[in-house]
Design a protein around this motif. Sequence first.
Motif, PDB file in Angstrom:
ATOM      1  N   THR A   1       0.875  -1.205   0.046  1.00 25.69           N
ATOM      2  CA  THR A   1      -0.075  -0.117  -0.024  1.00 25.69           C
ATOM      3  C   THR A   1       0.792   1.289  -0.096  1.00 25.69           C
ATOM      4  N   ASN A   2       1.970   1.274   0.845  1.00 25.87           N
ATOM      5  CA  ASN A   2       2.730   2.587   1.001  1.00 25.87           C
ATOM      6  C   ASN A   2       3.518   2.823  -0.136  1.00 25.87           C
ATOM      7  N   MET A   3       3.893   1.729  -1.101  1.00 27.38           N
ATOM      8  CA  MET A   3       4.810   1.968  -2.409  1.00 27.38           C
ATOM      9  C   MET A   3       3.599   2.426  -3.603  1.00 27.38           C
ATOM     10  N   ALA A   4       2.607   1.599  -3.474  1.00 30.85           N
ATOM     11  CA  ALA A   4       1.487   2.065  -4.528  1.00 30.85           C
ATOM     12  C   ALA A   4       0.929   3.379  -4.503  1.00 30.85           C
ATOM     13  N   ALA A   5       0.973   3.986  -3.025  1.00 31.59           N
ATOM     14  CA  ALA A   5       0.498   5.155  -2.780  1.00 31.59           C
ATOM     15  C   ALA A   5       1.565   6.226  -3.247  1.00 31.59           C
ATOM     16  N   LEU A   6       2.894   5.771  -3.179  1.00 31.41           N
ATOM     17  CA  LEU A   6       3.758   6.854  -3.421  1.00 31.41           C
ATOM     18  C   LEU A   6       4.121   7.019  -4.963  1.00 31.41           C
ATOM     19  N   GLN A   7       3.407   6.116  -5.566  1.00 30.05           N
ATOM     20  CA  GLN A   7       3.493   6.122  -7.143  1.00 30.05           C
ATOM     21  C   GLN A   7       2.284   6.537  -7.494  1.00 30.05           C
ATOM     22  N   SER A   8       1.385   7.364  -6.686  1.00 31.94           N
ATOM     23  CA  SER A   8       0.095   7.806  -7.210  1.00 31.94           C
ATOM     24  C   SER A   8       0.051   9.607  -7.147  1.00 31.94           C
ATOM     25  N   PRO A   9      -0.848  10.086  -7.704  1.00 31.50           N
ATOM     26  CA  PRO A   9      -1.142  11.652  -7.430  1.00 31.50           C
ATOM     27  C   PRO A   9      -1.637  12.020  -6.274  1.00 31.50           C
ATOM     28  N   ILE A  10      -0.949  11.719  -5.170  1.00 27.21           N
ATOM     29  CA  ILE A  10      -1.553  11.999  -3.909  1.00 27.21           C
ATOM     30  C   ILE A  10      -0.810  13.016  -3.111  1.00 27.21           C
ATOM     31  N   ASP A  11      -1.254  13.425  -2.036  1.00 21.95           N
ATOM     32  CA  ASP A  11      -0.559  14.726  -1.258  1.00 21.95           C
ATOM     33  C   ASP A  11       0.297  13.970   0.106  1.00 21.95           C
ATOM     34  N   ILE A  12      -0.613  13.270   0.685  1.00 17.37           N
ATOM     35  CA  ILE A  12      -0.106  12.617   2.014  1.00 17.37           C
ATOM     36  C   ILE A  12      -0.224  11.251   2.193  1.00 17.37           C
ATOM     37  N   LEU A  13       1.074  10.465   2.594  1.00 20.77           N
ATOM     38  CA  LEU A  13       0.819   9.108   2.882  1.00 20.77           C
ATOM     39  C   LEU A  13       0.850   9.136   4.588  1.00 20.77           C
ATOM     40  N   ALA A  14      -0.439   8.746   5.101  1.00 20.14           N
ATOM     41  CA  ALA A  14      -0.686   8.753   6.375  1.00 20.14           C
ATOM     42  C   ALA A  14      -0.050   7.590   7.070  1.00 20.14           C
ATOM     43  N   HIS A  15      -0.007   7.881   8.365  1.00 22.91           N
ATOM     44  CA  HIS A  15       0.574   6.831   9.261  1.00 22.91           C
ATOM     45  C   HIS A  15       1.199   5.756   8.390  1.00 22.91           C
ATOM     46  N   PRO A  16       2.191   5.971   7.786  1.00 23.66           N
ATOM     47  CA  PRO A  16       2.917   4.718   7.205  1.00 23.66           C
ATOM     48  C   PRO A  16       3.758   3.475   7.745  1.00 23.66           C
ATOM     49  N   GLY A  17       3.601   3.600   8.871  1.00 26.66           N
ATOM     50  CA  GLY A  17       3.981   2.309   9.783  1.00 26.66           C
ATOM     51  C   GLY A  17       5.595   2.083   9.797  1.00 26.66           C
ATOM     52  N   LEU A  18       5.948   1.042   9.601  1.00 27.78           N
ATOM     53  CA  LEU A  18       7.238   0.611   9.312  1.00 27.78           C
ATOM     54  C   LEU A  18       7.781   0.844   7.871  1.00 27.78           C
TER      55      LEU A  18
END
Length: 218
Positions: free
Chosen positions: A109-126
């Motif tokens: 989920t983190n990596m997919a989010a970071l390859q998308s047109p988004i502004d904030i990756l919330a609470h990315p854990g480890l």
Amino acid sequence: MIDLHTHSIFSDGDLIPSELVRRAKVMGYRAIAITDHGDHSNVDFIIPRIVKVCHKLSDAYSIRVIPGIELTHVPPQYICELASECRQLGARIIVVHGESIAEPVITGTNMAALQSPIDILAHPGLITAAEAFMAAEKSICLEVSARKGHGMTNGHVVRMARAANASLVLNTDAHAPQDIIGKEFALKVATGAGMTEHEIETMFRNSELLVERALRMA
Ligand SMILES: [Zn+2]
Ligand SMILES: [Zn+2]
């Protein structure tokens, strides 16, 4: 205080947007994004309604109210296309619900989010080093969370962001009135995460920059 991650009754928050914003104003907020949990079933329902009320509340109170969404437990392969759809629907702050250790968010989920047109990756854990570097490259902010549970890995997120020169923002992820915090508590959360005074200042400035960018989308 600027808070770019909050919830209303359009997902699992306790308050309708008008009360959420009124309470934020009373707590000294200058800007707030309403970012309810979204997936393929509901973004077309939530976002236009939030856009409508954000206009009214921004006009009525001296507070910037920004329509947003938090893509939540969306399968990683669909995050990018759904983020684009949310932008078209009027979301000016797009948050993705990252791999918090407090929940079984699927790996990737983190990596997919970071390859998308988004502004904030919330609470990315480890969050990994590769993910933190991707956040820096894509100018996506990583979140320091004032929320119980999600905040358990704040120290790790700060350390990885520092090494990668990734930007941080502090948000509450408020779901209820008692989750709305003042700047004093935000400072405590940031200090508790191991941040220096200078890093905290930069983090608060990052929130301002996101608000400015969101307003330019008008
Ligand atoms: Zn979340
Ligand atoms: Zn949230």
